[in-house]
Scaffold this motif. Structure first.
Motif, PDB file in Angstrom:
ATOM      1  N   VAL A  24       0.846  -1.187   0.000  1.00  0.00           N
ATOM      2  CA  VAL A  24       0.000   0.000   0.000  1.00  0.00           C
ATOM      3  C   VAL A  24       0.882   1.238   0.000  1.00  0.00           C
ATOM      4  O   VAL A  24       1.861   1.311   0.753  1.00  0.00           O
ATOM      5  N   ALA A  25       0.547   2.211  -0.828  1.00  0.00           N
ATOM      6  CA  ALA A  25       1.261   3.484  -0.818  1.00  0.00           C
ATOM      7  C   ALA A  25       0.676   4.377   0.265  1.00  0.00           C
ATOM      8  O   ALA A  25      -0.545   4.505   0.383  1.00  0.00           O
ATOM      9  N   ALA A  26       1.541   4.992   1.055  1.00  0.00           N
ATOM     10  CA  ALA A  26       1.090   5.948   2.063  1.00  0.00           C
ATOM     11  C   ALA A  26       0.776   7.260   1.358  1.00  0.00           C
ATOM     12  O   ALA A  26       1.682   7.939   0.854  1.00  0.00           O
ATOM     13  N   HIS A  27      -0.495   7.609   1.283  1.00  0.00           N
ATOM     14  CA  HIS A  27      -0.845   8.839   0.575  1.00  0.00           C
ATOM     15  C   HIS A  27      -2.111   9.445   1.160  1.00  0.00           C
ATOM     16  O   HIS A  27      -2.862   8.805   1.904  1.00  0.00           O
ATOM     17  N   LEU A  28      -2.324  10.712   0.812  1.00  0.00           N
ATOM     18  CA  LEU A  28      -3.455  11.494   1.289  1.00  0.00           C
ATOM     19  C   LEU A  28      -4.191  12.047   0.090  1.00  0.00           C
ATOM     20  O   LEU A  28      -3.586  12.675  -0.784  1.00  0.00           O
ATOM     21  N   TYR A  29      -5.506  11.812   0.046  1.00  0.00           N
ATOM     22  CA  TYR A  29      -6.318  12.246  -1.094  1.00  0.00           C
ATOM     23  C   TYR A  29      -7.462  13.128  -0.596  1.00  0.00           C
ATOM     24  O   TYR A  29      -8.121  12.810   0.394  1.00  0.00           O
ATOM     25  N   ALA A  30      -7.688  14.244  -1.279  1.00  0.00           N
ATOM     26  CA  ALA A  30      -8.749  15.173  -0.887  1.00  0.00           C
ATOM     27  C   ALA A  30      -9.459  15.708  -2.121  1.00  0.00           C
ATOM     28  O   ALA A  30      -8.888  15.788  -3.216  1.00  0.00           O
ATOM     29  N   ALA A  95     -17.841   8.955  -8.488  1.00  0.00           N
ATOM     30  CA  ALA A  95     -17.632   7.944  -7.448  1.00  0.00           C
ATOM     31  C   ALA A  95     -16.539   6.963  -7.852  1.00  0.00           C
ATOM     32  O   ALA A  95     -15.703   6.571  -7.027  1.00  0.00           O
ATOM     33  N   ALA A  96     -16.530   6.568  -9.123  1.00  0.00           N
ATOM     34  CA  ALA A  96     -15.491   5.658  -9.597  1.00  0.00           C
ATOM     35  C   ALA A  96     -14.118   6.327  -9.548  1.00  0.00           C
ATOM     36  O   ALA A  96     -13.116   5.693  -9.189  1.00  0.00           O
ATOM     37  N   LYS A  97     -14.074   7.603  -9.882  1.00  0.00           N
ATOM     38  CA  LYS A  97     -12.809   8.335  -9.823  1.00  0.00           C
ATOM     39  C   LYS A  97     -12.321   8.433  -8.386  1.00  0.00           C
ATOM     40  O   LYS A  97     -11.131   8.272  -8.096  1.00  0.00           O
ATOM     41  N   ARG A  98     -13.235   8.680  -7.461  1.00  0.00           N
ATOM     42  CA  ARG A  98     -12.860   8.750  -6.045  1.00  0.00           C
ATOM     43  C   ARG A  98     -12.257   7.435  -5.577  1.00  0.00           C
ATOM     44  O   ARG A  98     -11.221   7.423  -4.908  1.00  0.00           O
ATOM     45  N   TRP A 369     -14.235  15.671   0.610  1.00  0.00           N
ATOM     46  CA  TRP A 369     -13.806  14.299   0.899  1.00  0.00           C
ATOM     47  C   TRP A 369     -12.326  14.323   1.233  1.00  0.00           C
ATOM     48  O   TRP A 369     -11.548  15.035   0.601  1.00  0.00           O
ATOM     49  N   VAL A 370     -11.923  13.562   2.229  1.00  0.00           N
ATOM     50  CA  VAL A 370     -10.499  13.397   2.524  1.00  0.00           C
ATOM     51  C   VAL A 370     -10.295  12.010   3.093  1.00  0.00           C
ATOM     52  O   VAL A 370     -11.097  11.538   3.913  1.00  0.00           O
ATOM     53  N   THR A 371      -9.264  11.341   2.631  1.00  0.00           N
ATOM     54  CA  THR A 371      -8.989   9.994   3.111  1.00  0.00           C
ATOM     55  C   THR A 371      -7.487   9.735   2.994  1.00  0.00           C
ATOM     56  O   THR A 371      -6.783  10.400   2.233  1.00  0.00           O
ATOM     57  N   SER A 372      -7.004   8.799   3.777  1.00  0.00           N
ATOM     58  CA  SER A 372      -5.584   8.447   3.715  1.00  0.00           C
ATOM     59  C   SER A 372      -5.439   6.953   3.917  1.00  0.00           C
ATOM     60  O   SER A 372      -6.360   6.280   4.411  1.00  0.00           O
ATOM     61  N   GLN A 373      -4.295   6.435   3.543  1.00  0.00           N
ATOM     62  CA  GLN A 373      -3.993   5.035   3.806  1.00  0.00           C
ATOM     63  C   GLN A 373      -2.483   4.877   3.920  1.00  0.00           C
ATOM     64  O   GLN A 373      -1.721   5.763   3.527  1.00  0.00           O
ATOM     65  N   GLY A 374      -2.076   3.776   4.506  1.00  0.00           N
ATOM     66  CA  GLY A 374      -0.653   3.520   4.670  1.00  0.00           C
ATOM     67  C   GLY A 374      -0.389   2.048   4.890  1.00  0.00           C
ATOM     68  O   GLY A 374      -1.289   1.299   5.291  1.00  0.00           O
TER      69      GLY A 374
END
Length: 573
Positions: A24-30, A95-98, A369-374
């Motif tokens: 998983v790439a650690a990234h932040l999307y908004a 939604a698909a792009k998100r 919208w804001v989300t992150s993963q790592g």
């Protein structure tokens, strides 16, 4: 070419890991929903931003060395003209792009540390999509980057330059003899603590976790008054607001896992003052505090928070030795890979205030919208100040952790925050009483229920249709963060057309900010008639072959069962 920092190296290794929770790439999307953002003007602002903050075009080679690749147009603005798409198709496309952007891994080898896209929407509306890899840009830097982008867009003739860069800060840190001495001292301090350090919390992980990565976002909001009440409660305990929220989360997690001792990761983003303009830099400044929680040694949540505060001050005083290195030392000592799958981040009480500046909202629009993963993270808990209140946002690897369990934990934590904001004296109550207060038997109507009402099911169904993303609209979801204003307006239009007695207003959807709360309001205003109507509507929806345009069919079902807006006295199906 430079070596990666300890945190950057951990992110880079996590990208390539094939183990559970890896890859998983650690990234932040908004996403920001605004009006009349001009693509060419934004493109010019981005070109200047790349000069001011070179880290937005960071390159990491296959050997894990970082550099800034010069002579390339980075970042590139992607534009999509979606103005001709009909409503349902538009919602589904967005939604698909998100989903795609929220789970992507940017190509760092090609210097793509950030990605920007502008969706042109009907009526002059726009949606700005921004993604940043945290190897290059930590969450505080993301805020700096967006504020500077807004300033450069707003003032194209600005003479803003980036004379001092993140690499200058790194160089100043590496040559300091005092920093080297503190690092050695802190490493020895940690060596004495590792023998008895608690394990990671025992989450109900699925045995096939990670086989097919799937993220889920849980979110809710607390009002401005609730936020201030929690801040006052923290002040009375002489702890920071972040520590109060961390302590209450530890209480909820301990109850859910039946564990008294466990560790949590608490990210920090402090910038050592060595170059003079640290607050204006964009880069990767983060560190991890590895916090030990011991519920067995305290009697109340207030006492736990005070113990955690003392520990956090001590950890900060010994943070010259990075938390990533602490975890590596712990793994070597125990002969196995030690991870901390639960991360807790809080912006409550931060000197920067709101998650994004007022200028960003004015130029690019409201944060939608804001989300992150790592990597190696099953549960990423984030708390931030948004619109004066609190946004409680959880990013969950639902493929790896039991879904119902994490929803119950989210509910328990949300209830706990609201309970304490209403009754701060609960912080002096026993931990057992506090757990009883938020136990499943005490569920309130704004949280996930095992037996949702018919009205609630209908509200969720309609919002899924309007939002175009079945995976993110849940009964406990904060609709303000997952649906655009026009989508909420369409929802109100549907309901008020066919059930005028509901009389939903824009303010109603702000104060009743989840599908469950909206359903409860509708039931009260219609004296439960909405239950009978919703049941009949849902029965018809389920029995229909569902051919053709879904939005048109929903209107047909609504019209059939709601008629001209006067509720029929139909029997519950």
């Amino acid at each position: 070419m430079r070596e990666l920092t300890a945190m950057q190296a951990a992110y880079w290794a996590g990208r390539a890991s094939s183990g559970p929770l890896g890859g998983v790439a650690a990234h932040l999307y908004a996403e920001f929903d605004g009006n009349e953002v001009v693509p060419d003007r934004l493109r010019r602002a981005l070109a200047r931003l790349g000069s001011v903050h070179p880290m937005i075009r960071l390159t990491v080679d296959a050997d894990g060395r970082q550099s800034i690749r010069e002579g390339r147009e980075m970042p590139i603005l992607e534009t999509e003209d979606l103005r001709a798409l009909p409503g349902t198709s538009l919602h589904r496309h967005l939604a698909a792009k998100r989903r795609a952007w929220a789970e992507q891994a940017l190509d760092l080898i090609e210097g793509q540390a950030t990605a920007f896209s502008l969706s042109l929407l009907p009526g002059g509306r726009t949606r700005l999509h921004v993604d940043a890899d945290m190897i290059a840009i930590d969450p505080v830097s993301f805020r700096v980057m967006m504020d500077d982008l807004a300033a450069l867009y707003q003032e194209p003739q600005s003479n803003r330059t980036g004379d001092t860069r993140f690499f200058d800060w790194l160089d100043s840190m590496s040559v300091g003899a005092e920093h080297a001495r503190q690092r050695k001292r802190d490493r020895l301090w940690w060596q004495e603590k590792l023998a008895d350090f608690p394990p990671a919390p025992l989450l109900p992980l699925r045995p096939d976790g990670g086989a097919r990565r799937k993220n889920r976002r849980l979110a809710t909001r607390l009002s401005c008054a609730q936020r201030h009440s929690l801040e006052n409660a923290a002040r009375a305990l002489r702890v920071t607001p972040t520590t109060l929220l961390l302590g209450l989360f530890a209480v909820a997690l301990g109850g859910a896992t039946q564990c008294d001792r466990f560790r949590l990761n608490l990210p920090t983003f402090w910038r050592a003052p060595v170059v003079g303009n640290e607050d204006q830099l964009v880069g990767e400044f983060s560190n991890l505090l590895i916090v030990a929680v011991d519920l067995h040694t305290v009697d109340t949540a207030g006492a736990l928070c005070q113990e955690l505060q003392t520990q956090i001050f001590e950890l900060l005083a010994h943070s010259a030795y990075p938390g990533v290195n602490v975890m590596r030392d712990l793994s070597r000592r125990r002969g196995d890979l030690e991870v901390s799958p639960v991360v807790f981040s809080s912006g409550l009480g931060s000197t920067v205030g709101e998650l994004f500046s007022e200028r960003v909202g004015r130029v690019f629009g409201k944060l939608n919208w804001v989300t992150s993963q790592g990597p190696q993270v099953a549960l990423d808990v984030q708390v931030a100040v948004v619109d004066g209140g609190l946004l409680i946002n959880w990013d969950v690897r639902i493929d790896a952790v039991a879904r119902d369990w994490v929803i119950d934990l989210f509910n328990a934590y949300s209830r706990l925050l609201r309970k304490v904001s209403d009754q701060p004296d609960l912080l002096s109550a026993s931990l057992s009483r506090l757990n009883d207060e938020v136990s499943p038997s005490g569920r309130s109507d704004d949280l996930v229920s095992r037996s949702p009402s018919e009205t609630e099911k209908m509200v969720v169904h309609l919002m899924k249709r309007l939002g175009g993303d079945r995976s993110v609209i849940e009964a406990d979801a904060d609709i303000a963060t997952i649906m655009a204003e026009n989508e909420l307006a369409d929802f109100r239009g549907f309901i008020n057309r066919y059930i005028p007695s509901c009389a939903l207003s824009r303010d109603d959807l702000r104060t009743h900010n989840t599908p469950r709360r909206i359903a409860g309001l509708m039931r009260r205003r219609t004296n439960e008639t909405s239950e009978m109507i919703a049941g009949a509507f849902l029965k018809s929806v389920c029995s229909d072959a569902r051919t053709g345009d879904a939005e048109v069919q929903d209107q047909r079902h609504l019209s059939a069962h709601f008629g001209d807006g006067t509720p029929h006295r139909t029997k519950r199906p």
